[in-house]
Scaffold this motif. Structure first.
Motif, mmCIF file in Angstrom:
data_model
loop_
_atom_site.group_PDB
_atom_site.id
_atom_site.type_symbol
_atom_site.label_atom_id
_atom_site.label_comp_id
_atom_site.label_asym_id
_atom_site.label_seq_id
_atom_site.Cartn_x
_atom_site.Cartn_y
_atom_site.Cartn_z
ATOM 1 N N ARG A 201 0.842 -1.214 0.000
ATOM 2 C CA ARG A 201 0.000 0.000 0.000
ATOM 3 C C ARG A 201 0.875 1.262 0.000
ATOM 4 N N ARG B 203 -9.751 -7.885 2.083
ATOM 5 C CA ARG B 203 -10.306 -6.511 2.121
ATOM 6 C C ARG B 203 -9.279 -5.496 1.655
ATOM 7 N N GLY B 204 -8.051 -5.632 2.198
ATOM 8 C CA GLY B 204 -6.987 -4.689 1.825
ATOM 9 C C GLY B 204 -6.647 -4.758 0.354
ATOM 10 N N TRP C 228 -9.262 -3.036 -1.707
ATOM 11 C CA TRP C 228 -9.137 -1.569 -1.636
ATOM 12 C C TRP C 228 -8.032 -1.084 -2.576
ATOM 13 N N GLY D 81 -9.170 -1.393 -6.193
ATOM 14 C CA GLY D 81 -10.187 -0.374 -6.494
ATOM 15 C C GLY D 81 -9.586 1.018 -6.606
ATOM 16 N N GLU D 82 -8.563 1.304 -5.815
ATOM 17 C CA GLU D 82 -7.973 2.645 -5.755
ATOM 18 C C GLU D 82 -7.014 2.907 -6.912
ATOM 19 N N SER E 292 -16.610 -3.408 1.755
ATOM 20 C CA SER E 292 -15.363 -3.031 1.078
ATOM 21 C C SER E 292 -15.463 -3.291 -0.421
ATOM 22 N N THR F 195 -17.538 -0.576 -2.167
ATOM 23 C CA THR F 195 -16.752 0.648 -2.392
ATOM 24 C C THR F 195 -15.826 0.469 -3.599
ATOM 25 N N THR F 196 -15.171 -0.701 -3.680
ATOM 26 C CA THR F 196 -14.243 -0.975 -4.796
ATOM 27 C C THR F 196 -14.999 -0.972 -6.123
ATOM 28 N N LYS G 241 -15.897 2.562 -7.149
ATOM 29 C CA LYS G 241 -14.733 3.318 -7.658
ATOM 30 C C LYS G 241 -14.405 2.920 -9.096
ATOM 31 N N CYS H 14 -10.164 9.766 -1.049
ATOM 32 C CA CYS H 14 -9.670 8.565 -0.326
ATOM 33 C C CYS H 14 -8.150 8.503 -0.409
ATOM 34 N N ARG H 15 -7.649 8.743 -1.634
ATOM 35 C CA ARG H 15 -6.203 8.657 -1.848
ATOM 36 C C ARG H 15 -5.471 9.771 -1.100
#
Length: 953
Positions: A425, A456-457, A460, A463-464, A556, A559-560, A563, A635-636
């Motif tokens: 990350r 989950r991580g 994310w 997705g980000e 989660s 949300t992904t 995005k 978010c970023r």
């Protein structure tokens, strides 16, 4: 010197339950008994004398009937007897009987048996009466020429102690021993002789060393150790001698004995700060760590290497040895590996970081091939964190490290995978050029991830940071693959109902032969259909998590999907494809919502997760620009802020560390040249041998001793009242695992107190090592009694007891004075320590003992109260200062400490300032303490309760 402080050479275990025999029966056994009964009687006499009995009538009996015997056991017991028996009259003159004893020992010194000669010589080292020793001197000298080395080495020791105590008896001892040393061949004799010369006549010792300095490597290790000590002492006292002996120390680094190598390396570092000397010493330390099998030795030597690194000039030399230091990783012990990795990380530079990373990558791959073990997982975590730190400090290395580490996202050990995820990350946010590589690698391992937290991580991150059409489509494909057949509820209900599927197998059971009533044979077969049980079914990972009731991962995922759908709409112009992609994302969310409200999952969906998924559905149905900004930009930015704050904190701590280590020198400071330093000015330099001896004995002089508050008086505990017949007070001296009680006992009466005994007992993890011996106190006399207590763990210990005594001439029973309790302070064993947030949370979850302390103080400021708790408990605050700064009327902080026994102590402080009660209202709240053992949690709670009531200073 009091009786309690007399030097003790022999420790004897005395069974206390036996009744003491009468003097007449002992005399009878010693006169008329056989060898066995005489031996037993002599043992009883020795024990009675040790207990303070006076048996003057037996002295002549022992000389007449026991002394002439040749039995070895009796001879050994006689040596102990003559050591402890009173040898003088009350006015200090030698007893006439001792002349007979002296004659007997002169004969023993000429005995043909070498054991009797040697043990007699050892006994003579303990004698403090010059009149007894004087007639024996010719016989002692003659023993120097005995054929057996056991006799010769004990003769050297006897001559040394006699010369030290009574120089007039043998004034030529140094010369005699020097001549003996030149001609001696046995290593142990040479060592004893050389040791004597060092302490008695250093010049002669140096003369001898100068004649054989080239042969030092051929000497035995016990002699080499003494030579190292001599060289250190000489060079410490007279620096100009260093050039003469430094070559000898270099040679001793190649010794076959690990102890000699260790001492020689330590001496070399103190004598010279030249890069070649430091490199040779460091290389020697590294070899010792690798070759020694004992983990304690490895840790001690590693500490010496770490000490070397603390010196700025030495650090540069050690940087070239990083690869050698990494050889220590072959040791399986986790503590050794932890220290080694930390040392390597501190020393790494741009010159050797590439080689370091290659070695660490190999070690990471090795942990995959090793059979699973608790330490393997922890070691893998250590390696991941070290590689993480290397990549942050040297960004060029990240591209090499990431592909190897990302394999571990699918690891069954969640802690190691979480560390990798945290690293990925940070890397994907910091290094733009690596984003494509990380996303590609993440998509490869995504389906193999086993832990829901890691899943989950990973969702994310995908997705980000998926920014191309192809990547977004790949993410959607992976999500569909991980979710399985949809709608989920219908397919699960069908499976539950047991409808036959194509994969169901129809099997024919084994044919059985049966006998009918008629006696004829019949066959029976069974047709059965088998369907895999739920556990045998291989569910896709995400579907498995949802059916287990873990719907947080669904939030989660929503949300992904939101995005990537919003990003896909921005990238693709074709309306049909846009709608198709958004509809697919909404279908997945709706299916999950339906599943959460139905029966198949083990736990229903929570309201929070329903709200989150519903919000995402609403965002996708409206596609407003504001929501697009929030999901895809803000978010970023939050992550970026967090990482920059973390980096700033790390830089600040590194800066503080480097400021500590930097030696600031003013331009007008005088330059000190070792060669020009006068001898008396060298006293400021500490003698390492002396320091290590003091540390072992627990007599180290602490720097804070100049502070009056830290004086010994603070450690003095009054045990009895001033009006008691016996006044007592104790000084409690704590030295790591030992507590020494130095008790002052004062006779406040006009009577003589006989058999005055200090009786002690302990509560908690304390153990009394030996029982203090009884004393006789004259009227208004005083004495010091020492008692040793061993400590086994960190908990509040209590020492209690009494003083019992007899009054001479009184017919009453024994008198007793009860002592006050001595409470051992837990703070002597607790030291501040640091750990990561993840480790703190893990320990907090694991530790089963909790102690909740209610804040009850008159301190009115939150920060002042926290500082007061930190000071009184010796704990370290893990919550960064930035998080504690500012004022909001509430404060929460995590504290951590470790005991010298390796026990962890955690504390969470939650305090607030009740504003409604006015500005002078005291702080309120709770402190929760957690520890593995009950003693630690309770003791810390007691300490906080006692100290928090103090006023703020």
């Amino acid at each position: 010197m009091t009786a309690a402080e007399n030097v003790c050479y022999t420790l004897i275990n005395v069974p206390m339950d036996s009744e003491p025999p009468s003097e007449i029966s002992l005399k009878n056994d010693l006169e008329k008994g056989d060898v066995k009964s005489k031996t037993e009687a002599l043992k009883k006499v020795i024990i009675m004398i040790l207990n303070g009995e006076k048996l003057p009538g037996l002295l002549m009996t022992i000389i007449r009937f026991v002394l002439p015997l040749q039995d070895h056991t009796i001879k050994k017991l006689l040596l102990v007897f003559w050591e402890i028996v009173p040898k003088t009259t009350p006015d200090g003159r030698l007893l006439h009987e001792m002349i007979l004893v002296c004659d007997a020992y002169r004969k023993d010194l000429q005995h043909p048996n070498e054991f009797i000669r040697g043990s007699t010589l050892r006994f003579l080292c303990k004698l403090k009466e010059a009149e007894l020793l004087e007639p024996l001197m010719p016989a002692i000298r003659a023993c120097l020429e005995h054929r057996h080395s056991y006799v010769r080495r004990n003769a050297v020791l006897a001559i040394y102690t006699i010369y030290r105590n009574f120089e007039h008896l043998i004034p030529d001892a140094p010369e005699l021993i020097h001549d003996f040393l030149v001609n001696e061949k046995d290593a142990s004799c040479k060592r004893n002789a050389f040791m004597m010369l060092i302490h008695a006549d250093q010049d002669r010792a140096l003369d001898y060393l100068s004649t054989c300095i080239d042969q030092v490597q051929t000497f035995g290790d016990i002699l080499q150790l003494v030579i190292v000590e001599l060289i250190y002492k000489v060079c410490h006292a007279n620096p100009s001698e260093r050039a003469r002996f430094i070559r000898c120390i270099y040679n001793l680094l190649q010794s076959s004995s690990p102890a000699v190598k260790y001492e020689a390396a330590g001496t070399l570092v103190t004598l010279s700060s030249a890069p070649t000397a430091i490199k040779a010493a460091a290389q020697c330390y590294i070899d010792l760590i690798i070759k020694e099998s004992d983990n304690n030795v490895k840790l001690i030597v590693l500490d010496r290497l770490i000490e070397l690194k603390e010196h700025p000039a030495h650090e540069r030399v050690l940087q070239d040895l990083v690869m050698d230091i990494l050889r220590v990783l072959s040791t399986p012990d986790l503590e050794v590996r932890k220290k080694t990795l930390q040392l390597a990380l501190d020393l790494v530079s741009s010159r050797n970081v590439e080689e370091l990373v290659i070695v660490l990558k190999k070690e990471v791959i090795k942990t995959n091939n090793v059979s699973e073990h608790e330490d393997t997982d922890k070691y893998r975590q250590l390696l991941v964190r070290t590689l993480h730190s290397c990549s942050v400090r040297f960004p060029d290395m990240a591209a090499n490290v990431i592909p190897v580490l990302m394999e571990f996202l699918s690891d069954s050990n969640e802690a190691a995978a979480a560390d990798v995820l945290e690293f990925v990350r940070e890397a994907i946010q910091r290094f733009d050029n690596l984003r494509m590589l990380i996303v590609e690698k993440m998509l490869e391992v995504f389906h193999a991830i086993k832990s829901v937290k890691i899943y989950r991580g990973a969702l994310w991150i995908l997705g980000e940071y998926c920014s191309t059409k192809e990547d977004i489509q790949s993410v959607m494909t992976e999500v569909r693959r991980s979710l399985g057949e949809i709608p989920i509820v219908e397919s699960e209900i069908k499976k539950e109902a047991g409808e036959l599927k194509p994969e169901e197998e129809i099997t024919v059971g084994p044919v059985q032969k049966l006998v009918t009533k008629m006696g004829t044979y019949a066959t029976q077969s069974a047709l059965s259909s088998s369907r895999p049980t739920k556990k045998e079914e291989e569910r896709p990972p995400l579907r498995g998590f949802l059916l287990d009731g873990d719907f947080f991962v669904a939030a989660s995922l929503a949300t992904t999907l939101t995005k990537i759908a919003l990003r896909y709409v921005a990238l693709v112009q074709e309306k049909k494809r846009q709608n198709s992609f958004v509809a697919e994302a909404m279908l997945l969310m709706a299916t999950i919502l339906h599943l959460g409200k139905s029966s198949p999952p083990k736990k229903p969906i929570t309201d929070d997760d329903v709200d989150r998924i519903s919000l995402c559905l609403k965002v996708l149905s409206e596609c407003s620009p504001l929501m697009n900004d929030i999901f895809n930009k803000e978010c970023r930015q939050s992550l970026s802020h967090m990482l920059s704050a973390k980096l700033e904190e790390e830089k600040l701590s590194q800066k503080k560390e480097s400021e500590k280590r930097n030696v600031t020198v003013q331009p007008d400071d005088p330059i000190s040249f070792m060669q020009l330093t006068a001898k008396n000015e060298m006293n400021c330099k500490e003698d390492q041998f002396q320091l290590s001896l003091l540390a072992a004995m627990g007599n180290t002089q602490r720097k804070e001793a100049a502070d009056p508050l830290a004086s010994k008086l603070n450690k003095v505990t009054q045990l009895t009242g001033f009006s008691d017949p016996v006044y007592a007070e104790a000084y409690v001296h704590v030295n790591q695992y030992d507590i020494v009680l130095d008790v002052l006992v004062v006779n406040q009466t006009s009577d003589t107190l006989q058999n005055c005994t200090l009786e002690l007992a302990t509560l908690g993890d304390l153990k009394l090592v030996e029982k203090p011996s009884p004393l006789t106190l004259a009227p208004h006399d005083f004495a010091n009694i020492k008692a040793n207590v061993k400590v086994a763990s960190t908990e509040n210990g209590i020492i209690f007891g009494n003083i019992v005594y007899d009054v001479s001439g009184a017919a009453s029973d024994r008198n007793c004075v009860v002592l006050s309790d001595i409470h051992i302070d837990i703070m002597d064993y607790i030291q501040p320590a640091t750990c990561t947030d993840a480790e703190f949370r893990q320990m907090w979850a694991e530790f089963e003992w909790e102690n909740k302390v209610t804040v009850n103080t008159n301190i009115i400021d939150l920060n002042d109260y926290l500082q007061h708790i930190l000071k009184s408990t010796n704990m370290k605050c893990l919550t960064p200062e930035k998080a504690l700064s500012g004022y909001c009327g509430f404060m929460a902080a995590n504290l951590y400490a470790r005991s010298i026994f390796g026990e962890d102590a955690l504390a969470n402080v939650s305090i607030e300032k009740p504003i409604q009660q006015g500005p002078e209202a005291p702080v309120t709240g709770h402190i929760r303490i957690r520890a593995k053992g009950q003693g630690m949690a309770l003791s810390l709670g007691d300490k906080i309760n006692l100290s928090q009531k103090k006023t703020s200073i």
